[in-house]
Design a protein around this motif. Structure first.
Motif, PDB file in Angstrom:
ATOM      1  N   THR A 301       0.838  -1.202   0.000  1.00  0.00           N
ATOM      2  CA  THR A 301       0.000   0.000   0.000  1.00  0.00           C
ATOM      3  C   THR A 301       0.868   1.245   0.000  1.00  0.00           C
ATOM      4  O   THR A 301       0.600   2.216  -0.720  1.00  0.00           O
ATOM      5  N   ILE A 302       1.922   1.231   0.813  1.00  0.00           N
ATOM      6  CA  ILE A 302       2.835   2.371   0.857  1.00  0.00           C
ATOM      7  C   ILE A 302       3.504   2.559  -0.499  1.00  0.00           C
ATOM      8  O   ILE A 302       3.653   3.694  -0.985  1.00  0.00           O
ATOM      9  N   ALA A 303       3.873   1.469  -1.147  1.00  0.00           N
ATOM     10  CA  ALA A 303       4.471   1.571  -2.480  1.00  0.00           C
ATOM     11  C   ALA A 303       3.484   2.184  -3.465  1.00  0.00           C
ATOM     12  O   ALA A 303       3.858   3.002  -4.318  1.00  0.00           O
ATOM     13  N   LEU A 304       2.213   1.809  -3.369  1.00  0.00           N
ATOM     14  CA  LEU A 304       1.185   2.375  -4.241  1.00  0.00           C
ATOM     15  C   LEU A 304       1.032   3.876  -3.998  1.00  0.00           C
ATOM     16  O   LEU A 304       0.870   4.655  -4.948  1.00  0.00           O
ATOM     17  N   MET A 305       1.107   4.297  -2.733  1.00  0.00           N
ATOM     18  CA  MET A 305       1.021   5.723  -2.402  1.00  0.00           C
ATOM     19  C   MET A 305       2.121   6.518  -3.100  1.00  0.00           C
ATOM     20  O   MET A 305       1.950   7.699  -3.404  1.00  0.00           O
ATOM     21  N   MET A 306       3.258   5.894  -3.319  1.00  0.00           N
ATOM     22  CA  MET A 306       4.418   6.589  -3.866  1.00  0.00           C
ATOM     23  C   MET A 306       4.517   6.522  -5.384  1.00  0.00           C
ATOM     24  O   MET A 306       5.501   6.963  -5.964  1.00  0.00           O
ATOM     25  N   THR A 307       3.496   5.971  -6.031  1.00  0.00           N
ATOM     26  CA  THR A 307       3.486   5.922  -7.486  1.00  0.00           C
ATOM     27  C   THR A 307       2.647   7.073  -8.036  1.00  0.00           C
ATOM     28  O   THR A 307       1.805   7.641  -7.343  1.00  0.00           O
ATOM     29  N   ASN A 308       2.888   7.398  -9.292  1.00  0.00           N
ATOM     30  CA  ASN A 308       2.176   8.494  -9.953  1.00  0.00           C
ATOM     31  C   ASN A 308       0.705   8.122 -10.133  1.00  0.00           C
ATOM     32  O   ASN A 308       0.388   7.135 -10.774  1.00  0.00           O
ATOM     33  N   GLN A 309      -0.168   8.924  -9.559  1.00  0.00           N
ATOM     34  CA  GLN A 309      -1.607   8.682  -9.674  1.00  0.00           C
ATOM     35  C   GLN A 309      -2.264   9.602 -10.704  1.00  0.00           C
ATOM     36  O   GLN A 309      -3.464   9.539 -10.921  1.00  0.00           O
ATOM     37  N   SER A 310      -1.489  10.458 -11.345  1.00  0.00           N
ATOM     38  CA  SER A 310      -2.067  11.448 -12.259  1.00  0.00           C
ATOM     39  C   SER A 310      -2.152  10.926 -13.689  1.00  0.00           C
ATOM     40  O   SER A 310      -1.789  11.582 -14.633  1.00  0.00           O
ATOM     41  N   ARG A 311      -2.619   9.703 -13.812  1.00  0.00           N
ATOM     42  CA  ARG A 311      -2.834   9.118 -15.114  1.00  0.00           C
ATOM     43  C   ARG A 311      -4.268   8.659 -15.205  1.00  0.00           C
ATOM     44  O   ARG A 311      -4.985   8.665 -14.205  1.00  0.00           O
ATOM     45  N   ASP A 312      -4.660   8.197 -16.349  1.00  0.00           N
ATOM     46  CA  ASP A 312      -6.039   7.734 -16.533  1.00  0.00           C
ATOM     47  C   ASP A 312      -6.349   6.618 -15.535  1.00  0.00           C
ATOM     48  O   ASP A 312      -5.664   5.608 -15.500  1.00  0.00           O
ATOM     49  N   SER A 313      -7.386   6.843 -14.739  1.00  0.00           N
ATOM     50  CA  SER A 313      -7.702   5.878 -13.685  1.00  0.00           C
ATOM     51  C   SER A 313      -8.080   4.527 -14.246  1.00  0.00           C
ATOM     52  O   SER A 313      -7.990   3.507 -13.592  1.00  0.00           O
ATOM     53  N   GLY A 314      -8.508   4.483 -15.483  1.00  0.00           N
ATOM     54  CA  GLY A 314      -8.906   3.220 -16.080  1.00  0.00           C
ATOM     55  C   GLY A 314      -7.746   2.274 -16.255  1.00  0.00           C
ATOM     56  O   GLY A 314      -7.925   1.059 -16.362  1.00  0.00           O
TER      57      GLY A 314
END
Length: 318
Positions: A301-314
């Protein structure tokens, strides 16, 4: 309370401390506390300046601060605890849990009226709320705009209203852009706090107390400073010019953002900026999100928090 003992050496923070002292001497800030970590190890702890300039009380590590948007980290962690339990998914539409936030309207570019809208092309997702890409706004960063006026006229920031009432205000207003297509710092994390309430069945303060603050020993973090600890709450000062932060001059403004703030309970459990805390408590929180020891959230979960989320959510992971 976490121990602030410095456990690593070989670093020279004298220049950094001198720079911080210049901010105090030049009347730009009243006090600065800092903790520097390498991994989970503290390599420097420092306090310069005053907790109260008028009374000449030096700043200490146990002083209590209004942590404003650092509250967002705790709110986001609360939602991610529910995510780990499988009670929410990041790409769930928010109307699955808060129905009134479905079927959104979006202001057209350059709109001069709340009626100048088009239908949203998709739902707001929890991921978009957490990454400020939902189309919501704070309002006060857009002075003079249609949404600025509407949010303030309808009392969206009123501390005497609950998170549920805030959501009802937002439900009646359009978004400022299509969900997932842009970014703006916003009330989204307050919506996340309401989501935590709906999914957990607890008020937001009770949930974070049981699941985050108590487990991490964050004994001085909360929405209200207890009477016995009010002497540790730092005085609050406004700079000379919000738009020119390097202009010298401080004005004491303890009654901001509203009279009696943080001294007695109010209805709004502000998940975006309502907590007070101390340096030891914030170190405990940050340490709980770093490898090398027990963590609040799972490593993945922490690794996911540190990834770029500003892409197409799909195309993003669940």
């Amino acid at each position: 309370m976490v121990d602030l003992k410095v456990t690593a050496s070989g670093y020279d923070f004298a220049p950094a401390r001198a720079a911080m002292q210049r901010y105090i001497d030049n009347d730009l800030l009243s006090g600065i506390s800092s903790a520097v970590m390498v991994g989970r190890e503290l390599v420097d702890v420092s306090c310069v300046g005053w907790s109260d300039k008028e009374a000449q009380i030096p700043l200490r590590t146990d002083h209590i601060f209004r942590v404003f948007s650092n509250t967002k980290l705790i709110t986001s962690c609360a939602a991610l605890l529910l995510f780990e339990e499988g009670r929410i998914r990041l790409d769930d539409p928010i109307e699955k849990f808060i129905p009134q936030l479905g079927n959104r309207k979006v202001l057209r570019p350059g709109a001069t009226s709340l009626d100048d809208t088009e239908p949203a092309k998709g739902s707001i997702t929890i991921r978009q709320l957490l990454s400020h890409s939902s189309g919501l706004s704070y309002g006060f960063f857009d002075p003079g705009t249609v949404i600025f006026k509407a949010l303030n006229e309808r009392g969206v920031h009123n501390p005497n209203t609950t998170l549920a009432e805030m959501v009802d205000v937002l439900a009646g207003l359009p978004l400022i852009y299509q969900p997932g297509t842009s970014w703006e710092y916003s009330l989204a994390i307050d919506v996340v706090a309401r989501l935590v309430e709906v999914v957990s069945g607890q008020t937001f303060d009770k949930f974070i107390q049981a699941r985050i603050l108590d487990p991490l020993g964050m004994v001085d973090t909360g929405f209200v400073v207890p009477q016995k600890d009010r002497g540790r709450l730092v005085a609050y000062y406004a700079g000379a010019d919000l738009m020119e932060p390097m202009k010298p001059g401080l004005t004491r403004t303890d009654n901001a953002p509203f009279p009696g703030a943080y001294l007695s309970p109010v209805a709004r459990l502000n998940g975006g900026g309502g907590l007070v805390s101390t340096m030891p408590d914030m170190v405990a929180l940050i340490r709980s999100l770093l490898p090398g020891g027990p963590t609040l959230l799972r490593p993945e979960t922490i690794a996911l928090m540190m990834t770029n989320q500003s892409r197409d959510s799909g195309s993003a992971s669940p």
